[in-house]
Design a protein around this motif. Sequence first.
Motif, PDB file in Angstrom:
ATOM      1  N   GLU A   1       0.160   1.316   5.056  1.00 21.17           N
ATOM      2  CA  GLU A   1      -1.110   0.667   5.696  1.00 21.17           C
ATOM      3  C   GLU A   1      -2.249   1.826   5.793  1.00 21.17           C
ATOM      4  O   GLU A   1      -3.492   1.632   5.589  1.00 21.17           O
ATOM      5  CB  GLU A   1      -0.612   0.105   7.086  1.00 21.17           C
ATOM      6  N   ARG A   2      -1.655   2.975   6.287  1.00 26.55           N
ATOM      7  CA  ARG A   2      -2.690   4.127   6.455  1.00 26.55           C
ATOM      8  C   ARG A   2      -3.356   4.485   5.239  1.00 26.55           C
ATOM      9  O   ARG A   2      -4.563   4.647   5.086  1.00 26.55           O
ATOM     10  CB  ARG A   2      -2.099   5.326   7.271  1.00 26.55           C
ATOM     11  N   LEU A   3      -2.466   4.805   4.205  1.00 28.14           N
ATOM     12  CA  LEU A   3      -2.886   5.082   2.905  1.00 28.14           C
ATOM     13  C   LEU A   3      -4.052   4.085   2.183  1.00 28.14           C
ATOM     14  O   LEU A   3      -4.943   4.266   1.904  1.00 28.14           O
ATOM     15  CB  LEU A   3      -1.635   4.967   1.879  1.00 28.14           C
ATOM     16  N   ARG A   4      -3.592   2.810   2.389  1.00 28.53           N
ATOM     17  CA  ARG A   4      -4.657   1.936   1.899  1.00 28.53           C
ATOM     18  C   ARG A   4      -5.991   1.758   2.361  1.00 28.53           C
ATOM     19  O   ARG A   4      -6.882   1.677   1.998  1.00 28.53           O
ATOM     20  CB  ARG A   4      -3.979   0.416   2.011  1.00 28.53           C
ATOM     21  N   GLN A   5      -5.873   1.838   3.999  1.00 27.30           N
ATOM     22  CA  GLN A   5      -7.173   1.936   4.777  1.00 27.30           C
ATOM     23  C   GLN A   5      -7.924   3.448   4.180  1.00 27.30           C
ATOM     24  O   GLN A   5      -9.103   3.093   4.046  1.00 27.30           O
ATOM     25  CB  GLN A   5      -6.657   1.985   5.992  1.00 27.30           C
TER      26      GLN A   5
ATOM     27  N   THR B   1       8.336   8.925   2.034  1.00 27.74           N
ATOM     28  CA  THR B   1       6.982   9.227   1.718  1.00 27.74           C
ATOM     29  C   THR B   1       6.587   8.852   0.334  1.00 27.74           C
ATOM     30  O   THR B   1       5.771   8.046  -0.134  1.00 27.74           O
ATOM     31  CB  THR B   1       6.357  10.472   1.899  1.00 27.74           C
ATOM     32  N   PRO B   2       7.495   9.132  -0.696  1.00 30.65           N
ATOM     33  CA  PRO B   2       7.322   8.753  -2.186  1.00 30.65           C
ATOM     34  C   PRO B   2       7.287   7.431  -2.385  1.00 30.65           C
ATOM     35  O   PRO B   2       6.447   6.687  -3.249  1.00 30.65           O
ATOM     36  CB  PRO B   2       8.239   9.577  -3.094  1.00 30.65           C
ATOM     37  N   GLU B   3       8.329   6.770  -1.696  1.00 29.61           N
ATOM     38  CA  GLU B   3       8.198   5.422  -1.861  1.00 29.61           C
ATOM     39  C   GLU B   3       6.987   4.418  -1.177  1.00 29.61           C
ATOM     40  O   GLU B   3       6.676   3.666  -1.862  1.00 29.61           O
ATOM     41  CB  GLU B   3       9.543   4.779  -1.182  1.00 29.61           C
TER      42      GLU B   3
ATOM     43  N   VAL C   1       1.273   2.112  -3.066  1.00 24.64           N
ATOM     44  CA  VAL C   1      -0.191   2.102  -3.134  1.00 24.64           C
ATOM     45  C   VAL C   1      -0.816   2.649  -4.486  1.00 24.64           C
ATOM     46  O   VAL C   1      -1.787   2.200  -4.658  1.00 24.64           O
ATOM     47  CB  VAL C   1      -0.571   3.202  -1.780  1.00 24.64           C
ATOM     48  N   ILE C   2      -0.195   3.653  -5.035  1.00 22.00           N
ATOM     49  CA  ILE C   2      -0.882   4.046  -6.088  1.00 22.00           C
ATOM     50  C   ILE C   2      -0.895   2.978  -7.564  1.00 22.00           C
ATOM     51  O   ILE C   2      -0.172   2.257  -7.375  1.00 22.00           O
ATOM     52  CB  ILE C   2      -0.416   5.432  -6.655  1.00 22.00           C
ATOM     53  N   GLU C   3      -2.000   3.027  -8.230  1.00 20.45           N
ATOM     54  CA  GLU C   3      -2.142   2.339  -9.376  1.00 20.45           C
ATOM     55  C   GLU C   3      -1.565   2.984 -10.759  1.00 20.45           C
ATOM     56  O   GLU C   3      -1.330   2.570 -11.700  1.00 20.45           O
ATOM     57  CB  GLU C   3      -3.452   1.787  -9.443  1.00 20.45           C
ATOM     58  N   ARG C   4      -1.855   4.377 -10.420  1.00 22.91           N
ATOM     59  CA  ARG C   4      -1.494   5.284 -11.831  1.00 22.91           C
ATOM     60  C   ARG C   4      -0.901   6.400 -11.186  1.00 22.91           C
ATOM     61  O   ARG C   4      -1.317   7.052 -10.526  1.00 22.91           O
ATOM     62  CB  ARG C   4      -2.875   5.644 -12.513  1.00 22.91           C
ATOM     63  N   ASP C   5       0.282   6.944 -12.014  1.00 24.20           N
ATOM     64  CA  ASP C   5       0.644   8.188 -11.683  1.00 24.20           C
ATOM     65  C   ASP C   5       0.007   9.410 -12.199  1.00 24.20           C
ATOM     66  O   ASP C   5      -0.896   9.175 -13.159  1.00 24.20           O
ATOM     67  CB  ASP C   5       2.077   8.152 -12.483  1.00 24.20           C
ATOM     68  N   ALA C   6       0.170  10.429 -11.539  1.00 26.12           N
ATOM     69  CA  ALA C   6      -0.330  11.826 -12.020  1.00 26.12           C
ATOM     70  C   ALA C   6       0.701  12.636 -11.921  1.00 26.12           C
ATOM     71  O   ALA C   6       0.854  13.638 -11.282  1.00 26.12           O
ATOM     72  CB  ALA C   6      -1.472  12.335 -11.073  1.00 26.12           C
ATOM     73  N   PRO C   7       1.647  12.539 -13.014  1.00 25.60           N
ATOM     74  CA  PRO C   7       3.116  13.302 -12.852  1.00 25.60           C
ATOM     75  C   PRO C   7       2.637  14.895 -13.111  1.00 25.60           C
ATOM     76  O   PRO C   7       3.572  15.521 -12.726  1.00 25.60           O
ATOM     77  CB  PRO C   7       3.855  12.532 -13.842  1.00 25.60           C
ATOM     78  N   GLY C   8       1.794  15.192 -13.881  1.00 27.67           N
ATOM     79  CA  GLY C   8       1.487  16.609 -14.143  1.00 27.67           C
ATOM     80  C   GLY C   8       1.475  17.369 -12.922  1.00 27.67           C
ATOM     81  O   GLY C   8       1.739  18.627 -12.824  1.00 27.67           O
TER      82      GLY C   8
ATOM     83  N   ALA D   1      -4.982   5.897  -6.839  1.00 26.08           N
ATOM     84  CA  ALA D   1      -5.393   4.537  -6.277  1.00 26.08           C
ATOM     85  C   ALA D   1      -6.800   4.500  -6.224  1.00 26.08           C
ATOM     86  O   ALA D   1      -7.594   5.349  -5.296  1.00 26.08           O
ATOM     87  CB  ALA D   1      -4.749   4.354  -4.692  1.00 26.08           C
ATOM     88  N   GLY D   2      -7.389   3.432  -6.924  1.00 23.21           N
ATOM     89  CA  GLY D   2      -8.817   3.425  -7.039  1.00 23.21           C
ATOM     90  C   GLY D   2      -9.611   4.666  -7.603  1.00 23.21           C
ATOM     91  O   GLY D   2      -9.180   5.090  -8.499  1.00 23.21           O
ATOM     92  N   ARG D   3     -10.437   5.253  -6.754  1.00 21.93           N
ATOM     93  CA  ARG D   3     -11.140   6.541  -6.948  1.00 21.93           C
ATOM     94  C   ARG D   3     -10.562   7.650  -6.137  1.00 21.93           C
ATOM     95  O   ARG D   3     -11.050   8.452  -5.611  1.00 21.93           O
ATOM     96  CB  ARG D   3     -12.682   6.681  -6.912  1.00 21.93           C
ATOM     97  N   THR D   4      -9.185   7.502  -5.471  1.00 21.31           N
ATOM     98  CA  THR D   4      -8.492   8.360  -4.659  1.00 21.31           C
ATOM     99  C   THR D   4      -7.360   8.968  -5.303  1.00 21.31           C
ATOM    100  O   THR D   4      -6.573   8.208  -5.992  1.00 21.31           O
ATOM    101  CB  THR D   4      -8.163   7.712  -3.220  1.00 21.31           C
ATOM    102  N   LEU D   5      -7.183  10.304  -5.137  1.00 22.45           N
ATOM    103  CA  LEU D   5      -6.024  11.010  -5.507  1.00 22.45           C
ATOM    104  C   LEU D   5      -5.185  11.150  -4.171  1.00 22.45           C
ATOM    105  O   LEU D   5      -5.694  11.640  -3.237  1.00 22.45           O
ATOM    106  CB  LEU D   5      -6.382  12.489  -6.074  1.00 22.45           C
ATOM    107  N   ILE D   6      -3.778  10.787  -4.591  1.00 23.30           N
ATOM    108  CA  ILE D   6      -3.087  10.896  -3.431  1.00 23.30           C
ATOM    109  C   ILE D   6      -1.755  12.167  -3.773  1.00 23.30           C
ATOM    110  O   ILE D   6      -1.167  11.769  -4.936  1.00 23.30           O
ATOM    111  CB  ILE D   6      -2.186   9.575  -2.895  1.00 23.30           C
ATOM    112  N   VAL D   7      -1.790  12.693  -3.094  1.00 22.16           N
ATOM    113  CA  VAL D   7      -0.589  13.925  -3.428  1.00 22.16           C
ATOM    114  C   VAL D   7       0.411  14.060  -2.045  1.00 22.16           C
ATOM    115  O   VAL D   7      -0.220  14.265  -0.959  1.00 22.16           O
ATOM    116  CB  VAL D   7      -1.356  15.524  -3.466  1.00 22.16           C
ATOM    117  N   ASN D   8       1.699  13.960  -2.380  1.00 27.51           N
ATOM    118  CA  ASN D   8       2.404  14.287  -1.539  1.00 27.51           C
ATOM    119  C   ASN D   8       3.050  15.567  -1.351  1.00 27.51           C
ATOM    120  O   ASN D   8       3.433  16.247  -2.525  1.00 27.51           O
ATOM    121  CB  ASN D   8       4.045  13.340  -1.906  1.00 27.51           C
ATOM    122  N   LEU D   9       3.085  16.162  -0.281  1.00 23.25           N
ATOM    123  CA  LEU D   9       3.505  17.721  -0.118  1.00 23.25           C
ATOM    124  C   LEU D   9       4.760  17.787   0.826  1.00 23.25           C
ATOM    125  O   LEU D   9       4.976  16.947   1.718  1.00 23.25           O
ATOM    126  CB  LEU D   9       2.471  18.440   0.364  1.00 23.25           C
TER     127      LEU D   9
END
Length: 165
Positions: free
Chosen positions: A59-63, A86-88, A93-100, A126-134
């Motif tokens: 919910e927070r990420l989508r907002q 967190t990865p799950e 939320v994401i639409e495309r992976d950025a595995p690199g 997701a859209g025009r947002t990059l999401i990075v899990n640390l």
Amino acid sequence: MSQTSPQNFNAAVLTLSDQGAAGRREDTSGPAIRERLAEMGITVSNHAIQSDDPDATVERLRQWVADGVSLIVTTGGTGFGPRDNTPEATRRVIERDAPGLAELMRAEGLRKTPMAALSRGLCGIAGRTLIVNLPGSERAVRENLDALAPVLPHALQLIGGDTEH
């Protein structure tokens, strides 16, 4: 060709920690992310601490994606523990992976500790947002952001639509 500088990007930081959300552990990794992003010229417009609840994380990420945040950086919840989800949540939320990007962070982390292999963090768009899990540790946060620093501004430019080279 448009010139997008890092100052045009805004970020949100989400600390995922049951103990932190309950006030039983100080969040040092969230402030470390804010500090490092500021050094890169990226404005942090939002920061939150919440428990490792996957639905609340989604919910927070989508907002924040809907709010037009350029970059969302999460910290915590990327390990092997039963509450590390967190990865799950991010995957929902994401639409495309950025595995690199995740591969780059793990590869750099492995130069310092074999424990980097235990990070399940992912990166995606997701859209025009990059999401990075640390990971949740302050040291790992700093090391991972240092690994991303050379490519992060260009990645954000591309996601934002500046694809002319």
